[in-house]
Motif scaffolding. Structure first.
Motif, short mmCIF file in Angstrom:
data_model
loop_
_atom_site.label_atom_id
_atom_site.label_comp_id
_atom_site.label_asym_id
_atom_site.label_seq_id
_atom_site.Cartn_x
_atom_site.Cartn_y
_atom_site.Cartn_z
N ALA A 168 0.83 -1.21 0.00
CA ALA A 168 0.00 0.00 0.00
C ALA A 168 0.87 1.26 0.00
CB ALA A 168 -0.92 0.00 1.21
N ARG A 169 1.96 1.23 0.74
CA ARG A 169 2.83 2.41 0.80
C ARG A 169 3.65 2.56 -0.48
NH1 ARG A 169 3.13 4.92 5.48
NH2 ARG A 169 5.33 5.46 5.59
N GLY A 170 3.72 1.49 -1.27
CA GLY A 170 4.49 1.55 -2.51
C GLY A 170 3.66 1.77 -3.77
N ARG A 179 10.38 0.38 -9.55
CA ARG A 179 10.22 -1.04 -9.18
C ARG A 179 10.19 -1.02 -7.66
NH1 ARG A 179 14.74 -4.42 -11.77
NH2 ARG A 179 13.51 -3.81 -13.57
N VAL A 180 9.13 -1.58 -7.05
CA VAL A 180 8.98 -1.47 -5.59
C VAL A 180 9.32 -2.80 -4.93
CG1 VAL A 180 7.35 -0.98 -3.72
CG2 VAL A 180 7.24 0.34 -5.85
N VAL A 181 10.17 -2.75 -3.91
CA VAL A 181 10.45 -3.94 -3.09
C VAL A 181 10.20 -3.59 -1.63
CG1 VAL A 181 12.15 -4.91 -4.70
CG2 VAL A 181 12.92 -3.38 -2.88
N HIS A 182 10.01 -4.63 -0.79
CA HIS A 182 9.63 -4.37 0.59
C HIS A 182 10.73 -4.70 1.59
CE1 HIS A 182 5.94 -3.37 -1.20
NE2 HIS A 182 5.76 -4.60 -1.67
N ALA A 187 16.23 -6.02 -3.24
CA ALA A 187 16.52 -5.14 -4.38
C ALA A 187 17.57 -5.80 -5.27
CB ALA A 187 17.02 -3.79 -3.89
N GLN A 188 17.29 -5.84 -6.57
CA GLN A 188 18.19 -6.51 -7.51
C GLN A 188 19.26 -5.55 -8.01
OE1 GLN A 188 17.26 -9.70 -9.68
NE2 GLN A 188 16.44 -10.28 -7.68
N GLY A 189 20.46 -5.64 -7.42
CA GLY A 189 21.57 -4.78 -7.83
C GLY A 189 22.29 -5.33 -9.03
N PRO A 190 23.45 -4.81 -9.41
CA PRO A 190 24.08 -3.67 -8.74
C PRO A 190 23.47 -2.34 -9.15
CG PRO A 190 25.45 -4.42 -10.57
CD PRO A 190 24.29 -5.37 -10.49
#
Ligand SMILES: NC(=O)c1ccc[n+]([C@@H]2O[C@H](COP(=O)([O-])OP(=O)(O)OC[C@H]3O[C@@H](n4cnc5c(N)ncnc54)[C@H](OP(=O)(O)O)[C@@H]3O)[C@@H](O)[C@H]2O)c1
Length: 306
Positions: A168-170, A179-182, A187-190
């Motif tokens: 909801a916050r994203g 791209r939203v992660v929680h 998170a897909q780096g680099p």
């Protein structure tokens, strides 16, 4: 006139007081405040308020007395301002170097949401350098600063990954193109650039995702937990990373405020306002902001608002 002053109480951080109207310095205009917006940093200051603290840095309203030195807007001009203090009141004295004129189409509610968070976003992105074509990781993304950074960085051609606690916050961040992660670990780096504002255990994880030679800009510690870094773990991770500290402050603010107003006017920036309430609800709103219950900005209204 009425103004909100600190109480030092966690459950009710401010209360109304009847105090004299401020007397502007020669380089200040007197503004009738229609709307104001609190920031997370201000909630920190209210925990142990210094004696005499008059909170309030982000205001929008009407000039009712011009600056005596002849600088700044005339009486009757609608403005947005970023005073050093004293904005949570019916009237605020605002230095003209920290005021911008509002066009007819931009009301006080959206304008009040701009100053501290918007100036931070502009200056943070300038510090990080042009993000065009780069991969950017942003932590603490669902707040006031995060929505502005996301929209400006995506608009400038960056590929943004935004970290926030819940879907909801994203939601709005995803609409803006992130791209939203929680969890920062997901998170897909680099990443070429990491913009980090939560501190605690998140910063070392975020740092491990910087590409060799990339940059992490550290601009906050929303978790209130200090960061521990292990040099030897860094040796096993990306090499030659730069860690930069960032603080937005430094007047004059007028040109950045005018830039933000222009971006909103041209449809390039859309303040995300998760709460609009009467200023009698300021104490509750400050607690909700602190407890992560508001998405984007909160705006409080002192009365009739255009
Ligand atoms: N250096 C500067 O000049 C400068 C200027 C302005 C702001 N700041 C800092 O930048 C950050 C964002 O400011 P803001 O005004 O946008 O604040 P905000 O609207 O309150 O947003 C705070 C953000 O931090 C996250 N957050 C809150 N508590 C957290 C916790 N315990 N652990 C992890 N994440 C947490 C929230 O994300 P979720 O709850 O969605 O996860 C939210 O996205 C703050 O840390 C603030 O102090 C620094």
């Amino acid at each position: 006139m009425r103004r909100l002053i600190p109480t030092g109480e966690a459950a009710r951080p401010v209360a109304f007081a009847e105090l004299p109207q401020p007397v502007p310095e020669p380089g200040e205009a007197l503004v009738k405040v229609e709307a104001f917006s609190p920031n997370r940093g201000e909630t920190f200051l209210l925990e142990h308020p210094r004696p005499g603290l008059l909170p309030g840095k982000d205001v929008a309203g009407l000039v009712v007395q011009e600056a005596a030195d002849g600088t700044g807007p005339a009486i009757g001009t609608r403005v947005v301002g970023h005073p050093a203090h004293g904005g949570w009141a019916e009237y605020a004295a605002v230095p003209t170097h920290s005021l911008a004129v509002l066009p007819d189409g931009l009301g006080s509610v959206r304008a009040a949401a701009l100053p501290l968070a918007g100036i931070t976003a502009l200056r943070l992105l300038r510090t990080a350098g042009s993000p065009a074509g780069l991969r950017v990781l942003l932590t603490g993304a669902s707040g006031g600063v995060g929505h502005y950074v996301t929209e400006l960085a995506v608009g400038a051609g960056a590929e943004v990954t935004a970290v926030t606690a819940t879907p909801a916050r994203g939601e709005r961040l995803a609409e803006l193109g992130a791209r939203v992660v929680h969890d920062v670990a997901a998170a897909q780096g680099p990443f070429d650039i990491v913009l980090e504002s939560t501190g605690g255990p998140d910063l070392p994880v975020a740092l491990s995702k910087v590409r060799p030679g990339g940059t992490l800009v550290w601009f906050g510690q929303a978790s209130r937990t200090p960061v521990t870094l292990d040099f030897f773990r860094l040796l096993g991770g990306p090499e030659r990373v730069t860690i930069r500290h960032f603080h937005y402050a430094g007047a004059p603010y007028a040109s950045d405020l005018a830039a933000l107003v222009g971006l909103v006017e041209r449809g390039r920036l859309h303040p995300e306002i998760g709460r609009i309430a009467d200023w009698t609800e300021t104490a509750k709103t400050l607690v909700d902001l602190r407890e992560r219950r508001i998405r984007g900005k909160a705006v409080l209204l002192t009365g009739e608002t255009r």
